[in-house]
Design an enzyme around this catalytic site. Sequence first.
Site, short mmCIF file in Angstrom:
data_model
loop_
_atom_site.label_atom_id
_atom_site.label_comp_id
_atom_site.label_asym_id
_atom_site.label_seq_id
_atom_site.Cartn_x
_atom_site.Cartn_y
_atom_site.Cartn_z
N GLY A 90 -7.77 -0.59 4.04
CA GLY A 90 -6.75 -1.61 3.82
C GLY A 90 -7.32 -3.01 4.01
O GLY A 90 -6.94 -3.95 3.29
N ASP A 91 -8.22 -3.16 4.97
CA ASP A 91 -8.85 -4.47 5.18
C ASP A 91 -9.73 -4.85 3.99
O ASP A 91 -9.79 -6.01 3.60
CB ASP A 91 -9.69 -4.44 6.46
CG ASP A 91 -8.88 -4.04 7.68
OD1 ASP A 91 -7.67 -4.35 7.70
OD2 ASP A 91 -9.43 -3.41 8.59
N GLY A 103 -2.06 4.65 -4.46
CA GLY A 103 -2.57 3.34 -4.82
C GLY A 103 -1.82 2.21 -4.15
O GLY A 103 -1.48 2.29 -2.97
N GLY A 127 -0.75 4.51 0.01
CA GLY A 127 -1.67 5.61 0.30
C GLY A 127 -2.44 6.07 -0.92
O GLY A 127 -2.97 5.26 -1.70
N THR A 128 -2.49 7.38 -1.10
CA THR A 128 -3.25 7.95 -2.21
C THR A 128 -2.63 7.61 -3.57
O THR A 128 -3.27 7.81 -4.60
CB THR A 128 -3.37 9.47 -2.07
OG1 THR A 128 -2.07 10.04 -1.97
CG2 THR A 128 -4.18 9.83 -0.83
N SER A 140 0.84 -1.20 0.00
CA SER A 140 0.00 0.00 0.00
C SER A 140 0.88 1.24 0.00
O SER A 140 1.83 1.34 0.77
CB SER A 140 -0.90 0.02 1.24
OG SER A 140 -1.71 -1.13 1.29
#
Length: 318
Positions: free
Chosen positions: A259-260, A233, A230-231, A228
């Site tokens: 995230g889950d 992607g 963040g913004t 991950s």
Amino acid sequence: MSAQAVTITLNPAIDQTVRLARLQPGHVHRAFSARDDAGGKGINVAACLADWGVRSTALGVLGDGNDGVFRTLFSARGIADGCLRVPGRTRTNIKLVEEGSGETTDINLAGLPLSDADLDAVSTQLAALLSPGLPVVLSGGLPPGLPADTWARLQMQAGAAGARVLLDTSGEALVAALNGMHGALPYAVKPNRHELEAWTGTTLPDLGALQAVGLDLIERGIALVVISVGTDGALFIDRSGALVARPARLAQGSSVGAGDAMVAGIAAALLEPAFSLASCARLATAFSMSRLESGDARRLDPAQVREWTGDVLIQPLD
């Protein structure tokens, strides 16, 4: 009817969201509203999978003094409740949300202390559910009393039965699992940039650096690595290549559970007859976007996911 996916949450929480005008430390506040939701990373994954139509069993440990909110969630979503009950109360995570700005202050309480006997009981329940190819999601931190190799032990058990372990954790538990303690690695892992930096002990400033670490994990024997960012992607890597998946637009709302939802999307993609890295990236990203857009409802809209899957921006990497 057998489960299509299993999630394990050893440190669940009741998420108490309190909305107020503005947080001022040292002052008395009057809240606009408050609500309690069943939480914990694996619980969130099971809820998203249930919305998608995947039969899920939630394993883990809950306090018997306040498990009502979890029983309500499991009943409403059709999730098989395999959680052990132990004396005490499941921890509460308090989220103070400022109206207008949406800025959130989190206060996370300590989890229920567990013992090796509790872990053995969870392991026994897991053993009865395992089958080749079954996605098993090991998700979240560890509560007091359990050693750092706890997830490594469970991933060894699941992997030996041919199940596909999706690991989403951090800290020493992540280190133990990625270092292959007990002779097994997860099938897939979804760290973020900061968690990988803590594992490697180095700064990973760009996609190139993250890709190099991801490729190293693939060479070690992990089939799928999702990082991950963040913004920006997420970076998806397997033996077929690497790509970055970005939402076509930024979703609105709280990031709690995004995230889950991505982990749930990865698990759902593994159940598809024709898996590909790009299709997994599209579905996982659309899961995350739909969960973000739902706000306090904490739901996944299957029709919305199907619509947005085709809009996800895919950038192959060398």
